[in-house]
Scaffold this active site. Structure first.
Site, PDB file in Angstrom:
ATOM      1  N   ASP A   1      63.353  25.720  27.894  1.00 42.51           N
ATOM      2  CA  ASP A   1      64.307  24.799  27.253  1.00 42.51           C
ATOM      3  C   ASP A   1      64.832  23.712  28.188  1.00 42.51           C
ATOM      4  O   ASP A   1      64.572  22.530  28.003  1.00 42.51           O
ATOM      5  CB  ASP A   1      65.448  25.573  26.568  1.00 42.51           C
ATOM      6  CG  ASP A   1      66.188  26.539  27.494  1.00 42.51           C
ATOM      7  OD1 ASP A   1      65.755  26.728  28.654  1.00 42.51           O
ATOM      8  OD2 ASP A   1      67.213  27.107  27.061  1.00 42.51           O
TER       9      ASP A   1
ATOM     10  N   ASP B   1      70.818  38.476  36.337  1.00 46.83           N
ATOM     11  CA  ASP B   1      69.598  39.288  36.386  1.00 46.83           C
ATOM     12  C   ASP B   1      68.420  38.405  36.793  1.00 46.83           C
ATOM     13  O   ASP B   1      68.557  37.200  36.923  1.00 46.83           O
ATOM     14  CB  ASP B   1      69.335  39.978  35.040  1.00 46.83           C
ATOM     15  CG  ASP B   1      69.406  39.002  33.880  1.00 46.83           C
ATOM     16  OD1 ASP B   1      69.076  37.814  34.074  1.00 46.83           O
ATOM     17  OD2 ASP B   1      69.792  39.426  32.776  1.00 46.83           O
TER      18      ASP B   1
ATOM     19  N   ASP C   1      64.550  37.462  35.845  1.00 51.59           N
ATOM     20  CA  ASP C   1      63.401  37.554  34.943  1.00 51.59           C
ATOM     21  C   ASP C   1      62.143  37.218  35.727  1.00 51.59           C
ATOM     22  O   ASP C   1      62.140  36.311  36.563  1.00 51.59           O
ATOM     23  CB  ASP C   1      63.565  36.566  33.772  1.00 51.59           C
ATOM     24  CG  ASP C   1      64.820  36.852  32.953  1.00 51.59           C
ATOM     25  OD1 ASP C   1      65.050  38.039  32.648  1.00 51.59           O
ATOM     26  OD2 ASP C   1      65.566  35.909  32.648  1.00 51.59           O
TER      27      ASP C   1
HETATM   28  P1  ATP Z   1      71.223  33.902  31.958  1.00 48.89           P
HETATM   29  O1  ATP Z   1      71.878  33.679  33.251  1.00 48.89           O
HETATM   30  O2  ATP Z   1      72.166  33.770  30.803  1.00 48.89           O
HETATM   31  O3  ATP Z   1      70.336  35.100  31.864  1.00 48.89           O
HETATM   32  P2  ATP Z   1      68.728  32.509  31.657  1.00 48.89           P
HETATM   33  O4  ATP Z   1      68.385  31.078  31.911  1.00 48.89           O
HETATM   34  O5  ATP Z   1      68.007  33.523  32.457  1.00 48.89           O
HETATM   35  O6  ATP Z   1      70.282  32.615  31.796  1.00 48.89           O
HETATM   36  P3  ATP Z   1      67.705  33.878  29.357  1.00 48.89           P
HETATM   37  O7  ATP Z   1      68.245  33.846  27.963  1.00 48.89           O
HETATM   38  O8  ATP Z   1      67.718  35.128  30.121  1.00 48.89           O
HETATM   39  O9  ATP Z   1      68.497  32.727  30.125  1.00 48.89           O
HETATM   40  O10 ATP Z   1      66.223  33.304  29.268  1.00 48.89           O
HETATM   41  C1  ATP Z   1      65.343  33.299  30.379  1.00 48.89           C
HETATM   42  C2  ATP Z   1      64.542  32.007  30.413  1.00 48.89           C
HETATM   43  O11 ATP Z   1      63.731  31.916  29.239  1.00 48.89           O
HETATM   44  C3  ATP Z   1      65.386  30.742  30.398  1.00 48.89           C
HETATM   45  O12 ATP Z   1      65.810  30.389  31.682  1.00 48.89           O
HETATM   46  C4  ATP Z   1      64.434  29.746  29.802  1.00 48.89           C
HETATM   47  O13 ATP Z   1      63.528  29.285  30.775  1.00 48.89           O
HETATM   48  C5  ATP Z   1      63.658  30.562  28.790  1.00 48.89           C
HETATM   49  N1  ATP Z   1      64.267  30.484  27.446  1.00 48.89           N
HETATM   50  C6  ATP Z   1      65.194  31.330  26.929  1.00 48.89           C
HETATM   51  N2  ATP Z   1      65.535  30.975  25.680  1.00 48.89           N
HETATM   52  C7  ATP Z   1      64.798  29.897  25.383  1.00 48.89           C
HETATM   53  C8  ATP Z   1      64.677  29.058  24.232  1.00 48.89           C
HETATM   54  N3  ATP Z   1      65.408  29.272  23.147  1.00 48.89           N
HETATM   55  N4  ATP Z   1      63.791  28.039  24.292  1.00 48.89           N
HETATM   56  C9  ATP Z   1      63.058  27.818  25.397  1.00 48.89           C
HETATM   57  N5  ATP Z   1      63.123  28.548  26.496  1.00 48.89           N
HETATM   58  C10 ATP Z   1      63.977  29.578  26.506  1.00 48.89           C
HETATM   59 MG    MG Z   2      68.210  35.706  32.256  1.00 43.45          MG
END
Ligand code: ATP
Ligand code: MG
Length: 406
Positions: free
Chosen positions: A133, A54, A56
């Protein structure tokens, strides 16, 4: 700090691979004078040439204003507001730049309407970049200017295949221990190396995971095991001593439980690859099975009542660490309870094959062979029985009764 800026051509990014809805949100925000970017998994996976799950969006527009710009949107969250913009086929999460300062503090003032009064929660793009993160999760993409903006050397780490926290690993893990599981998850997904500093910090602070609310750990477990990289996740969780921590009742409960898990998770990943659905109940039934197996002596003398008690208490114990929503517990219990019926071949075996949970119970029965090689004969019998018509089923039962019993 001045970020590194790259043109998207350098990474072969094709905007056709990006959600049209996400692009249209960004363009609307832009037309209204705001900056907006794709951040996180969407752009990370695009640069890696993977199909993102997805997209964001992050912007300098505040939640209420976003809400005003998009009819199909709603604000969610109290302390950390974000906006969900709904389309027929997806929901696009849109957040406002956050500073990271105070995000975990109770001191944020909220007025009667739930609005955050102190504005220090929102920040600049740079502040937003540093509160994320991992470096690889902190890359921004502006599809209008076609620029990739990188404050934290995320692009370099993507190239060098490194999992690295932004800032001090120890500090970042103490701030939010779930980041341990996130680091492992992305290492598993991308086949990246976990930085030594992270490995050490995990070692020192992994126990803090047990203080994380059960629901949040549950969400992470699902992502670790249901996104197509369960086997890798399992191996890394074991390597860092996390698996025994979050599934303590399984610990060393059977000699070859490691083989059992590896086979199960390889199968899970294969299912994802071919687009088959995964069942959360089946996952938990698998995760907790070695403990049930040892405690129950299944296959030997076991009665339904005693078996049920073992099952119920195992689920309850696990729920003190990772929640298991009620809607899945009956599936887990049925899948396990049905295992006894494979040992009791008789007239009722025919109706058993018509049970709505038979298929799952049967798949689970096959999985058990790694722990119980002696099941192989019976597995053959059930496989033939399952496929047989009614008359043949009756014949198979009769001949089993005559010759099958040892
Ligand atoms: P996915 O492919 O699983 O969606 P993602 O990196 O987009 O991976 P998400 O959980 O959707 O992960 O979170 C979106 C963004 O928000 C992350 O890429 C990161 O930058 C930030 N983020 C999410 N969780 C945390 C956390 N616990 N601490 C700091 N930043 C976070
Ligand atoms: Mg995501």
């Amino acid at each position: 700090m001045i970020p590194s800026i790259y043109n998207d051509k350098r990474f072969g990014i094709n905007q056709a691979d990006i959600s049209k809805n996400a692009l249209s949100i960004i363009s609307r925000l832009h037309k209204n004078g705001f900056d907006a970017f794709i951040v996180g998994g969407g752009i990370r996976d695009l640069i890696k040439g993977l199909g993102p799950k997805d997209f964001d969006i992050v912007t300098n527009c505040e939640p209420e204003k976003i809400r005003g710009l998009f009819k199909n949107s709603r604000i969610i969250g109290r302390r950390f507001k974000l906006v969900h913009i709904a389309f027929p086929n997806e929901i696009v999460e849109t957040t406002t730049f956050r500073s990271g300062i105070n995000t975990d503090s109770e001191s944020i003032e909220i007025n009667d309407q739930g609005r955050i009064i102190s504005d220090n929660i929102y920040g600049t793009q740079e502040e937003d970049a540093y509160r994320r993160d991992l470096t690889i999760n902190s890359i921004y993409y502006n599809p209008i200017t076609k620029e990739i903006i990188d404050y934290t050397d995320g692009v370099k780490d993507l190239k060098e295949r490194r999992i690295r926290f932004i800032g001090d690993a120890e500090k970042r893990i103490i701030e939010d221990p779930v980041r341990i599981l996130r680091a492992i998850r992305f290492a598993a997904k991308l086949n990246f190396t976990i930085d030594k500093a992270i490995a050490d910090a995990i070692d020192n602070h992994k126990h803090q995971l047990l203080q994380v609310p059960q629901a949040r750990l549950y969400e992470e477990v699902i992502k670790l095991f249901m996104s197509g990289h369960a086997l890798n996740s399992y191996i890394l969780l074991q390597k860092h001593g996390i698996f025994d921590l979050i599934f303590p009742h399984v610990k060393n409960s059977a000699d070859n439980f490691d083989d059992f898990y590896k086979k199960a998770f390889a199968q899970t990943d294969d299912r994802v690859k071919i687009g088959k659905k995964l069942n959360i109940g089946f996952l938990y039934a698998t995760l907790l099975w070695p403990a049930i197996f040892i405690k129950s002596n299944i296959g030997q003398k076991i009665n339904f009542k005693k078996f049920y008690q073992i099952i119920a208490s195992s689920i309850r114990k696990q729920q003190t660490i990772t929640s298991i929503p009620r809607r899945f517990t009956s599936f887990i219990k049925d899948t396990w309870m049905h295992q006894i019926r494979f040992d009791r071949i008789g007239k009722k075996s025919i109706s058993f094959t018509q049970n709505i949970r038979f298929r799952a119970a049967y798949d689970f029965y096959l999985l058990r062979e790694t722990l119980e090689p002696s099941l192989s004969q019976k597995i053959k019998w059930w496989t033939e029985f399952k496929a047989a018509n009614y008359d043949k089923k009756v014949r198979l039962i009769n001949s089993f009764k005559k010759y099958g019993k040892k």
